[in-house]
Enzyme design. Structure first.
Site, mmCIF file in Angstrom:
data_model
loop_
_atom_site.group_PDB
_atom_site.id
_atom_site.type_symbol
_atom_site.label_atom_id
_atom_site.label_comp_id
_atom_site.label_asym_id
_atom_site.label_seq_id
_atom_site.Cartn_x
_atom_site.Cartn_y
_atom_site.Cartn_z
ATOM 1 N N SER A 166 0.853 -1.200 0.000
ATOM 2 C CA SER A 166 0.000 0.000 0.000
ATOM 3 C C SER A 166 0.878 1.235 0.000
ATOM 4 O O SER A 166 2.060 1.162 0.365
ATOM 5 C CB SER A 166 -0.854 -0.007 1.280
ATOM 6 O OG SER A 166 -1.483 1.245 1.470
ATOM 7 N N TYR A 181 -2.933 0.081 10.660
ATOM 8 C CA TYR A 181 -2.874 -0.261 9.223
ATOM 9 C C TYR A 181 -1.479 0.022 8.675
ATOM 10 O O TYR A 181 -0.893 -0.800 7.972
ATOM 11 C CB TYR A 181 -3.923 0.538 8.450
ATOM 12 C CG TYR A 181 -3.984 0.179 6.970
ATOM 13 C CD1 TYR A 181 -4.558 -1.022 6.550
ATOM 14 C CD2 TYR A 181 -3.467 1.036 5.994
ATOM 15 C CE1 TYR A 181 -4.613 -1.356 5.190
ATOM 16 C CE2 TYR A 181 -3.526 0.711 4.642
ATOM 17 C CZ TYR A 181 -4.098 -0.489 4.248
ATOM 18 O OH TYR A 181 -4.159 -0.817 2.908
#
Ligand code: NAD
Length: 261
Positions: free
Chosen positions: A142, A155
């Site tokens: 990501s 996250y």
């Protein structure tokens, strides 16, 4: 037909980015096993793509489910060339300071369980089959693997962990199996779920004004949809064009870090 006669297994292949990868791989001549926790989503993709795909319902956090997914893939297609670890969840940028201690602890376990342990267990299950084909693994990282602000602490920590995992696996599995990652930015059309531990089940990714946000944030000034990200996975899975690559993570995010001062 860049992936003619190739076989892939995609976790989280029932929705969003994973679904786009499955569709693109089939378009390129591959056969694909989809491993997802949602039987309903699997059924929809299988219905649309027919006998080029098989679906396995299960949880990436469970050893037995990962082993079953690989076994079903081998049963259906006889081999495995590419394992794609992709199933993930988000924390919807929930801050640490606004999270109670107990919730933070459970959310840590849930987030790392799916985003990191799920990848490690999937890799372990797929490894014997990939040794046989001299295959490869590709993991969805990501923008949060490199920069702050793409999620909360949990996250961002999971996605940084994915980069370390990719490098160590590339080191350990060489020269037999190559391991790479792709770090997308915001994915249009995603249904990315929040954590149950933080009671985020009701929040919808589609409610985020992604187009407006990305227009402001990205040097390339627009949001990208899941299909636009899928080609990078074809490149990494392609036995002709990516033979030298292992341990790399491709920043594929509209230039998030390229704003400068
Ligand atoms: P999505 O929710 O549309 O797809 C994820 C799929 O994973 C779903 O079908 C879901 O059922 C499945 N899944 C979730 N937990 C699972 C579990 N425990 N076991 C098995 N399957 C499970 O989300 P997406 O946006 O396509 O996310 C795919 C990947 O892309 C994730 O790793 C995510 O972190 C990453 N990513 C997404 C974005 C974004 O903007 N959406 C940005 C960067 C990276």
């Amino acid at each position: 037909m860049q992936l003619k006669d190739q076989v892939a297994l995609v976790t989280g292949g029932g929705s969003g980015l994973g679904q786009a990868i499955v569709e693109r791989f089939v378009e390129e001549g591959a056969r694909v096993a989809i491993f997802d926790r949602s039987q309903e989503r699997i059924d929809e993709v299988v219905k649309a793509l027919g006998d080029k795909v098989v679906g396995i319902a299960g949880d990436v956090r469970e050893v037995a489910d990962n082993n079953r997914a690989v076994a079903e893939c081998l049963k259906a297609f006889g081999k495995l060339d590419t394992f794609i670890g992709n199933a993930g969840i988000w924390d919807y940028s929930k801050t640490m300071v606004s999270t109670e201690d107990g919730d933070l602890s459970s959310a840590f376990d849930e987030m790392f369980g799916i985003n990191v342990k799920g990848y490690v267990l999937g890799a372990k299950a797929a490894l014997p089959a990939l040794y046989k084909t001299k295959g490869h693994m590709i993991f969805t990282a990501s923008n949060a693997s490199f920069y702050p602000g793409g999620g909360g602490v949990l996250y961002t920590a999971t996605k940084h962990a994915v980069v370390g995992m990719i490098k160590q696996m590339a080191h350990e599995f060489a020269p037999y199996v190559r391991v790479n990652g792709i770090a997308p930015g915001g994915v249009g059309g995603s249904n990315l779920a929040g954590t149950s531990a933080l009671s985020q089940q009701g929040i919808k990714f589609s409610d985020i004004p992604l187009d407006d946000l990305m227009k402001q944030m990205l040097p390339l000034e627009r949001a990208f949809n899941a299909r636009e990200y899928a080609g990078a996975y074809v490149f990494f899975a392609n036995r002709r064009d990516n033979t030298p690559g292992t341990g790399g993570v491709l920043n594929f995010d509209g230039g998030i870090g390229m704003r400068g001062f």
